[in-house]
Scaffold this motif. Structure first.
Motif, PDB file in Angstrom:
ATOM      1  N   SER A 275       0.856  -1.201   0.000  1.00  0.00           N
ATOM      2  CA  SER A 275       0.000   0.000   0.000  1.00  0.00           C
ATOM      3  C   SER A 275       0.885   1.242   0.000  1.00  0.00           C
ATOM      4  CB  SER A 275      -0.923  -0.012   1.224  1.00  0.00           C
ATOM      5  OG  SER A 275      -1.697  -1.186   1.256  1.00  0.00           O
ATOM      6  N   VAL A 276       1.352   1.632  -1.183  1.00  0.00           N
ATOM      7  CA  VAL A 276       2.357   2.689  -1.297  1.00  0.00           C
ATOM      8  C   VAL A 276       1.824   4.041  -0.824  1.00  0.00           C
ATOM      9  CG1 VAL A 276       3.824   3.964  -2.922  1.00  0.00           C
ATOM     10  CG2 VAL A 276       3.589   1.487  -3.129  1.00  0.00           C
TER      11      VAL A 276
ATOM     12  N   THR B  13      13.708   8.061   8.138  1.00  0.00           N
ATOM     13  CA  THR B  13      12.419   8.231   7.460  1.00  0.00           C
ATOM     14  C   THR B  13      12.605   8.823   6.064  1.00  0.00           C
ATOM     15  OG1 THR B  13      11.333   8.537   9.601  1.00  0.00           O
ATOM     16  CG2 THR B  13      10.111   9.231   7.653  1.00  0.00           C
ATOM     17  N   LEU B  14      13.478   9.835   5.955  1.00  0.00           N
ATOM     18  CA  LEU B  14      13.788  10.415   4.645  1.00  0.00           C
ATOM     19  C   LEU B  14      14.308   9.338   3.693  1.00  0.00           C
ATOM     20  CD1 LEU B  14      15.626  13.849   5.088  1.00  0.00           C
ATOM     21  CD2 LEU B  14      13.375  13.440   4.084  1.00  0.00           C
ATOM     22  N   LEU B  15      15.166   8.486   4.214  1.00  0.00           N
ATOM     23  CA  LEU B  15      15.746   7.411   3.402  1.00  0.00           C
ATOM     24  C   LEU B  15      14.661   6.504   2.835  1.00  0.00           C
ATOM     25  CD1 LEU B  15      18.414   6.024   2.485  1.00  0.00           C
ATOM     26  CD2 LEU B  15      18.344   4.744   4.617  1.00  0.00           C
ATOM     27  N   ASN B  16      13.702   6.172   3.667  1.00  0.00           N
ATOM     28  CA  ASN B  16      12.629   5.278   3.220  1.00  0.00           C
ATOM     29  C   ASN B  16      11.636   5.984   2.296  1.00  0.00           C
ATOM     30  OD1 ASN B  16      12.993   2.517   4.356  1.00  0.00           O
ATOM     31  ND2 ASN B  16      13.163   3.676   6.240  1.00  0.00           N
TER      32      ASN B  16
ATOM     33  N   THR C  49      10.462   3.424  -6.007  1.00  0.00           N
ATOM     34  CA  THR C  49       9.414   2.461  -6.337  1.00  0.00           C
ATOM     35  C   THR C  49       8.425   3.048  -7.340  1.00  0.00           C
ATOM     36  OG1 THR C  49       9.590   1.453  -4.138  1.00  0.00           O
ATOM     37  CG2 THR C  49       7.577   1.003  -5.367  1.00  0.00           C
ATOM     38  N   ASN C  50       8.148   4.332  -7.192  1.00  0.00           N
ATOM     39  CA  ASN C  50       7.233   5.030  -8.107  1.00  0.00           C
ATOM     40  C   ASN C  50       7.943   5.583  -9.343  1.00  0.00           C
ATOM     41  OD1 ASN C  50       5.006   4.540  -6.534  1.00  0.00           O
ATOM     42  ND2 ASN C  50       4.948   6.552  -5.589  1.00  0.00           N
TER      43      ASN C  50
ATOM     44  N   ALA D 169      13.515  11.256  -5.899  1.00  0.00           N
ATOM     45  CA  ALA D 169      14.353  10.314  -5.144  1.00  0.00           C
ATOM     46  C   ALA D 169      15.779  10.832  -5.031  1.00  0.00           C
ATOM     47  CB  ALA D 169      14.330   8.947  -5.815  1.00  0.00           C
ATOM     48  N   GLU D 170      16.310  11.345  -6.144  1.00  0.00           N
ATOM     49  CA  GLU D 170      17.668  11.902  -6.135  1.00  0.00           C
ATOM     50  C   GLU D 170      17.777  13.026  -5.102  1.00  0.00           C
ATOM     51  OE1 GLU D 170      20.747  13.736  -9.433  1.00  0.00           O
ATOM     52  OE2 GLU D 170      18.652  14.396  -9.453  1.00  0.00           O
ATOM     53  N   LYS D 171      16.812  13.930  -5.117  1.00  0.00           N
ATOM     54  CA  LYS D 171      16.821  15.069  -4.186  1.00  0.00           C
ATOM     55  C   LYS D 171      16.765  14.583  -2.728  1.00  0.00           C
ATOM     56  CE  LYS D 171      14.298  19.347  -3.126  1.00  0.00           C
ATOM     57  NZ  LYS D 171      13.134  20.203  -3.472  1.00  0.00           N
TER      58      LYS D 171
END
Length: 202
Positions: free
Chosen positions: A75-76, A102-105, A112-113, A119-121
């Motif tokens: 459930s993204v 949390t930022l990492l996840n 994933t999206n 994601a890079e930022k």
């Protein structure tokens, strides 16, 4: 071996109104993590929701675990929601390590999206904070994941740079050897891509 102990703990937590729970956030988080591991997501989510209601501190940890549970459940959108709540809670608690985790996840979810730019930022934010506070494992993971992103996009110079940094971090911290396979596979992927390019222009 842990199975019967967690079952007993689960039964006790079901009657938590009749018992005193020491370190409730830690207790609910560990029980939830176990049930997430065996893919009993309903029970994991239930424990975390109870823990959030009872929480007096470390709310960010419970919200983060709930985000992770929803991620494992597939459930993204719910995972994003609870990770973002965990991020806000970590800031209020001034818990830099939980905030960085949390930022990492969140960045992993963005991968994933296939939202590469976001994601890079986010991974670069993780790197900046991890360097400041010496969070070696998060620093390693961010460099590794950035290397994989750049590799998949054929941006080989950046990929090699981040994976080389990850490799150096791995050498000085044995606790992150769980990621060795991912690092090796990414380095092999770059070598293969470079060899293919050489063949094309030779």
């Amino acid at each position: 071996k842990a199975w019967p102990f967690f079952l007993q703990s689960s039964r006790l937590l079901n009657n938590s109104s009749n018992i005193l729970i020491l370190q409730p956030e830690d207790t609910y988080t560990k029980n939830a993590a176990f049930f997430t591991l065996i893919q009993d997501y309903k029970k994991s989510i239930r424990f975390l929701e109870i823990g959030i209601e009872d929480s007096t501190n470390d709310l960010s940890k419970l919200l983060h675990e709930l985000g992770y549970t929803y991620f494992k459940k597939g459930s993204v959108d719910s995972s994003f929601m609870f990770y973002n709540k965990a991020k806000v809670a970590a800031l209020k608690e001034e818990n830099n390590k939980q905030y960085t985790k949390t930022l990492l996840n969140i960045a992993v979810l963005q991968v994933t999206n296939t939202n590469w730019q976001a994601a890079e930022k986010t991974f670069l934010q993780v790197i900046e904070i991890s360097q400041l506070h010496n969070y070696t494992e998060y620093l390693f993971k961010a460099h590794l994941e950035l290397g994989k992103i750049y590799s998949s996009l054929n941006v080989l110079d950046k990929a090699k740079n981040h994976l080389s940094i990850a490799q150096e971090l791995r050498k000085v911290n044995n606790s992150i050897n769980i990621h060795d396979l991912g690092l090796a596979e990414s380095l092999l992927s770059i070598t293969s891509l470079q060899n293919n390019l050489k063949d094309e222009f030779s």
